[in-house]
Design an enzyme around this catalytic site. Structure first.
Site, short mmCIF file in Angstrom:
data_model
loop_
_atom_site.label_atom_id
_atom_site.label_comp_id
_atom_site.label_asym_id
_atom_site.label_seq_id
_atom_site.Cartn_x
_atom_site.Cartn_y
_atom_site.Cartn_z
CB CYS A 75 -0.86 -0.03 1.26
SG CYS A 75 -1.65 1.53 1.58
CD GLN A 275 -18.63 -10.32 11.98
OE1 GLN A 275 -17.77 -9.48 11.79
NE2 GLN A 275 -18.81 -10.89 13.15
CB CYS A 400 -14.78 -8.54 17.13
SG CYS A 400 -15.75 -7.34 18.01
N1 SAH Z 1 -24.47 -12.05 15.46
C1 SAH Z 1 -24.62 -10.98 14.51
C2 SAH Z 1 -24.28 -9.61 15.04
C3 SAH Z 1 -23.07 -9.48 15.91
S1 SAH Z 1 -22.52 -7.82 16.22
C4 SAH Z 1 -23.82 -11.26 13.27
O1 SAH Z 1 -22.97 -12.12 13.29
O2 SAH Z 1 -24.05 -10.65 12.25
C5 SAH Z 1 -23.28 -7.40 17.70
C6 SAH Z 1 -24.73 -7.07 17.59
O3 SAH Z 1 -25.18 -6.72 18.90
C7 SAH Z 1 -25.07 -5.87 16.72
O4 SAH Z 1 -26.09 -6.25 15.82
C8 SAH Z 1 -25.58 -4.80 17.70
O5 SAH Z 1 -26.62 -4.02 17.15
C9 SAH Z 1 -26.09 -5.65 18.83
N2 SAH Z 1 -26.09 -5.06 20.18
C10 SAH Z 1 -25.16 -4.24 20.74
N3 SAH Z 1 -25.46 -3.99 22.03
C11 SAH Z 1 -26.59 -4.68 22.31
C12 SAH Z 1 -27.38 -4.84 23.49
N4 SAH Z 1 -27.07 -4.23 24.63
N5 SAH Z 1 -28.46 -5.63 23.42
C13 SAH Z 1 -28.79 -6.26 22.27
N6 SAH Z 1 -28.09 -6.14 21.12
C14 SAH Z 1 -27.00 -5.36 21.14
#
Ligand code: SAH
Length: 443
Positions: A75, A275, A400
């Site tokens: 890059c 993701q 993550c």
């Molecule tokens: N399992 C999903 C999303 C993971 S990311 C996937 O793999 O695509 C984490 C997710 O948690 C996000 O969608 C975010 O909106 C949600 N989130 C964050 N804080 C939260 C909370 N306190 N209660 C419920 N959901 C929450």
């Protein structure tokens, strides 16, 4: 205490790396210095940027001796750009570093003895992002790109090697158009695409409610880039409030795109979480399925379920899956996605997991397996306390952020679970971020 003046220069041999991808050196007096852009094995001239209580931070001024792990950067702007931090490190060394990051978090922070399996590497280490957030800067020209490390100056480049090819086409068209039309209210452009359907969504984030001639920019994007299926204006008038504001207005097309994860089709809207590496996601979620090892009879919770990506996979192998998510639009997408894939053994609950989980437990909704995939800050204690009360046989924790994962796993281990194994997965080549899945079983 040893003190180094800000701006002073020191020669350092880099002996280790931090989990954030910085080189670690020591001065003759033994002070640890964390050096930006330095790799283990380098000897560098470093300039002190910050003096902390027990260590200093520095940036690399010159590399005096190159590490064997160093490669020519792919890059042209990697020295400045904040998009990645490991462009100059050999890929296998990136993997080693991430493996260690997960291992250290579990042994040093959580203090649990657990098998960490060999990291799953990415199949494609370039152009892997399905979502690209581009910031826009204005002076006599328009700059489009990531922010510089440690500042909000935009690093303009047309050759980013982690961004999708289509996002680069969008950037090129938008840059010329903004310059020619002297429009300076666009703060960011977000490009989401699917390599499987070829569909692309462009989100133009304006700092003002009205954006002059947005239809013309949208028409141009659609005309020049056939993959662009929808263009959305997002209004974000608040400075420093993240990339997307609350209001979306569809300028062209349907306002969403579709992507596939495995065999399942997903509807993706501007504000929903998905993701950023679809291939990596498939590798990660297949590990979730391995660890869950469902036989069709189980009741399962999928906490923090987003648009239902993991939920639908689980549902194919379980009796019933309950998804919990707090972004309303994601829950709406999740419900639609279940229908779209003819999956009916799922129920979604909108709300904060820390509030919804105790309610579900009170209503007697028990589970044999619980999948947890929280945001970077990990779980609220109340979520974990409720999971422990639910007494699932297995917990599959997807993360993550190894540090918060370690904290949450330590809690679960103290409360009747045994951490059996952990699988790190590299979803983010060139950056020091890493995903990991942990299997816990009832002790
Ligand atoms: N399992 C999903 C999303 C993971 S990311 C996937 O793999 O695509 C984490 C997710 O948690 C996000 O969608 C975010 O909106 C949600 N989130 C964050 N804080 C939260 C909370 N306190 N209660 C419920 N959901 C929450």
């Amino acid at each position: 205490m040893i003190n180094l003046d800000k701006g002073s220069k020191v020669k350092l041999k880099i002996v280790d790396m931090t989990h954030e991808g910085k080189g670690v050196g020591r001065t003759e007096d033994g002070l640890a210095v964390f050096v930006d852009r330095a790799l283990v094995g380098d000897t560098v001239e470093a300039e002190i940027t910050k003096m902390k209580k027990n260590y200093a931070e520095a940036s690399t001024v010159a590399i005096i001796e190159r590490s064997e792990d160093r490669i020519e950067s792919r890059c042209p702007v990697s020295q400045r750009c904040g998009g990645c931090d490991l462009q100059e490190l050999k890929y296998e060394k990136q993997l080693e570093m991430k493996q260690k990051k997960v291992k250290d978090a579990l042994s040093k922070l959580a203090k649990v003895d657990v098998v960490v399996e060999d990291i799953v590497h990415a199949e494609n280490i370039e152009n892997y992002r399905n979502k690209v957030n581009m910031h826009i800067g204005y002076d006599e020209n328009v700059q489009i790109g990531y922010y510089e490390r440690g500042s909000h100056n935009v690093v303009d480049t047309d050759s980013c090697n982690i961004n999708s090819e289509v996002s680069k086409k969008v950037a090129a068209v938008a840059k010329t158009w903004l310059e020619q039309n002297k429009i300076d209210c666009v703060r960011h452009i977000v490009v989401r695409d699917s390599k499987k359907t070829g569909d692309t969504m462009v989100i133009i984030v304006s700092g003002t409610k009205k954006m002059p001639m947005i239809e013309l920019l949208s028409d141009l994007l659609v005309e020049e880039i056939p993959e662009v299926k929808t263009v959305v204006q997002n209004i974000n008038t608040k400075i420093g409030s993240g990339i997307l504001g609350e209001k979306n207005r569809v300028v062209y097309g349907e306002g969403y795109i579709y992507d596939y994860v495995g065999n399942h089709k997903f509807k993706i809207s501007p504000e929903t979480f998905f993701q950023v590496n679809t291939e990596g996601m498939e590798l990660l979620y297949s590990k979730v399925m391995d660890y869950a090892a469902l036989n069709g009879s189980e009741y399962v919770y999928d906490i923090y379920c987003g648009i239902g990506t993991i939920t639908l996979m689980l549902a194919e192998k379980a009796k019933m899956v309950y998804g919990v998510e707090y972004v309303e639009k994601s829950v709406a997408n999740a419900v639609e996605n279940a229908e779209l894939n003819n999956i009916s053994n799922v129920e979604f609950y909108a709300g904060r997991a820390e509030n919804v989980m105790p309610d579900l437990y009170r209503d007697g909704k028990v589970a044999d397996v619980v999948v947890i995939d929280p945001p970077r800050k990990g779980c609220e204690k109340r979520v974990l306390e409720t999971v422990v009360k639910v007494e699932p046989k297995k917990i599959v924790y997807v993360s993550c952020n190894p540090s918060t994962m370690a904290r949450d796993i330590a809690f679960l281990v103290e409360n009747g679970y045994r951490a059996e194994k952990v699988q790190p997965v590299d979803m983010f080549p060139m950056s020091s971020h890493v995903e990991a899945v942990t299997l816990l079983v009832k002790a």
